[in-house]
Motif scaffolding. Sequence first.
Motif, mmCIF file in Angstrom:
data_model
loop_
_atom_site.group_PDB
_atom_site.id
_atom_site.type_symbol
_atom_site.label_atom_id
_atom_site.label_comp_id
_atom_site.label_asym_id
_atom_site.label_seq_id
_atom_site.Cartn_x
_atom_site.Cartn_y
_atom_site.Cartn_z
ATOM 1 N N GLU A 174 0.830 -1.209 0.000
ATOM 2 C CA GLU A 174 0.000 0.000 0.000
ATOM 3 C C GLU A 174 0.867 1.263 0.000
ATOM 4 O O GLU A 174 0.558 2.245 -0.682
ATOM 5 C CB GLU A 174 -0.928 -0.015 1.212
ATOM 6 N N ALA A 175 1.970 1.237 0.727
ATOM 7 C CA ALA A 175 2.883 2.383 0.743
ATOM 8 C C ALA A 175 3.473 2.630 -0.644
ATOM 9 O O ALA A 175 3.618 3.781 -1.077
ATOM 10 C CB ALA A 175 3.999 2.156 1.773
ATOM 11 N N SER A 176 3.789 1.562 -1.366
ATOM 12 C CA SER A 176 4.326 1.738 -2.722
ATOM 13 C C SER A 176 3.253 2.300 -3.656
ATOM 14 O O SER A 176 3.562 3.076 -4.558
ATOM 15 C CB SER A 176 4.886 0.421 -3.262
ATOM 16 N N THR A 177 2.009 1.916 -3.430
ATOM 17 C CA THR A 177 0.900 2.471 -4.223
ATOM 18 C C THR A 177 0.795 3.972 -3.987
ATOM 19 O O THR A 177 0.627 4.747 -4.936
ATOM 20 C CB THR A 177 -0.427 1.774 -3.873
ATOM 21 N N GLU A 178 0.905 4.386 -2.733
ATOM 22 C CA GLU A 178 0.843 5.815 -2.416
ATOM 23 C C GLU A 178 1.980 6.581 -3.081
ATOM 24 O O GLU A 178 1.778 7.692 -3.586
ATOM 25 C CB GLU A 178 0.857 6.012 -0.905
ATOM 26 N N THR A 179 3.169 6.001 -3.114
ATOM 27 C CA THR A 179 4.303 6.642 -3.786
ATOM 28 C C THR A 179 4.030 6.777 -5.280
ATOM 29 O O THR A 179 4.307 7.823 -5.876
ATOM 30 C CB THR A 179 5.602 5.841 -3.542
ATOM 31 N N ALA A 180 3.485 5.730 -5.888
ATOM 32 C CA ALA A 180 3.170 5.775 -7.318
ATOM 33 C C ALA A 180 2.091 6.822 -7.614
ATOM 34 O O ALA A 180 2.182 7.552 -8.614
ATOM 35 C CB ALA A 180 2.720 4.394 -7.804
ATOM 36 N N ILE A 181 1.096 6.923 -6.763
ATOM 37 C CA ILE A 181 0.031 7.921 -6.952
ATOM 38 C C ILE A 181 0.615 9.327 -6.822
ATOM 39 O O ILE A 181 0.296 10.225 -7.611
ATOM 40 C CB ILE A 181 -1.116 7.686 -5.958
ATOM 41 N N TRP A 182 1.476 9.516 -5.828
ATOM 42 C CA TRP A 182 2.131 10.810 -5.654
ATOM 43 C C TRP A 182 2.913 11.187 -6.914
ATOM 44 O O TRP A 182 2.829 12.309 -7.407
ATOM 45 C CB TRP A 182 3.051 10.748 -4.430
ATOM 46 N N PHE A 183 3.694 10.237 -7.449
ATOM 47 C CA PHE A 183 4.473 10.495 -8.652
ATOM 48 C C PHE A 183 3.549 10.829 -9.821
ATOM 49 O O PHE A 183 3.771 11.806 -10.546
ATOM 50 C CB PHE A 183 5.349 9.288 -8.989
ATOM 51 N N ASN A 184 2.511 10.029 -10.007
ATOM 52 C CA ASN A 184 1.572 10.262 -11.095
ATOM 53 C C ASN A 184 0.919 11.640 -10.977
ATOM 54 O O ASN A 184 0.823 12.373 -11.960
ATOM 55 C CB ASN A 184 0.488 9.178 -11.107
ATOM 56 N N ASP A 185 0.468 11.984 -9.786
ATOM 57 C CA ASP A 185 -0.179 13.287 -9.596
ATOM 58 C C ASP A 185 0.767 14.443 -9.916
ATOM 59 O O ASP A 185 0.353 15.458 -10.466
ATOM 60 C CB ASP A 185 -0.700 13.427 -8.167
ATOM 61 N N LYS A 186 2.015 14.266 -9.594
ATOM 62 C CA LYS A 186 2.995 15.330 -9.839
ATOM 63 C C LYS A 186 3.348 15.461 -11.316
ATOM 64 O O LYS A 186 3.458 16.568 -11.838
ATOM 65 C CB LYS A 186 4.262 15.064 -9.032
ATOM 66 N N TYR A 187 3.499 14.325 -12.018
ATOM 67 C CA TYR A 187 4.053 14.368 -13.368
ATOM 68 C C TYR A 187 3.053 14.144 -14.491
ATOM 69 O O TYR A 187 3.331 14.523 -15.622
ATOM 70 C CB TYR A 187 5.217 13.374 -13.493
ATOM 71 N N ASP A 188 1.920 13.581 -14.222
ATOM 72 C CA ASP A 188 0.965 13.341 -15.297
ATOM 73 C C ASP A 188 0.385 14.648 -15.826
ATOM 74 O O ASP A 188 0.022 14.752 -16.982
ATOM 75 C CB ASP A 188 -0.172 12.426 -14.836
ATOM 76 N N ARG A 189 0.312 15.644 -15.003
ATOM 77 C CA ARG A 189 -0.279 16.925 -15.413
ATOM 78 C C ARG A 189 0.750 17.879 -16.004
ATOM 79 O O ARG A 189 0.468 19.034 -16.246
ATOM 80 C CB ARG A 189 -0.977 17.558 -14.229
ATOM 81 N N LEU A 190 1.927 17.390 -16.218
ATOM 82 C CA LEU A 190 2.999 18.198 -16.773
ATOM 83 C C LEU A 190 2.720 18.409 -18.261
ATOM 84 O O LEU A 190 3.031 17.568 -19.089
ATOM 85 C CB LEU A 190 4.338 17.475 -16.560
ATOM 86 N N ARG A 191 2.075 19.483 -18.593
ATOM 87 C CA ARG A 191 1.638 19.725 -19.968
ATOM 88 C C ARG A 191 2.539 20.698 -20.723
ATOM 89 O O ARG A 191 2.562 20.707 -21.928
ATOM 90 C CB ARG A 191 0.211 20.289 -19.990
#
Length: 148
Positions: A97-114
Amino acid sequence: MATVTEARIPDRRGSGRKMIQHLLSERRDMLVLFCRVAGLGPFSDRKTHVDLLQAFCQILVDYMGAAHFSLYQRIVEGNERRQDVLVLADKIYGRIEASTETAIWFNDKYDRLRDEVLAADLHADLSVLGEALATRIELEDRLIAAMG
């Protein structure tokens, strides 16, 4: 040749193997893109950075979803009966679950990089994510082995 009775019994292990194969396929695709993103140099085309990062974020989310639906949902919903699998899952789930939270954090930070500006800390963030993914993969492999 299977008897009529055997043919009517659903192959729970077969469907489980298919879900695990899907998970492993998503994992492989995610790792390939992870390596490509990690290998981007500072002088690479910025559009390539953004496009590759968005593709990586998408497959990262897909991989997390595949893991949830192939391994963890079965356990959480009480569909897993093997005691050794349940004991192991209980022991490692918090770290997964902790690794999932890290992946979500990364996605939230970089997926919106437009735009064409990349975060200066991309490689440091990839390092944190890489460590979380390495732990997750090791734990998933233990769970997969127990389910096998």
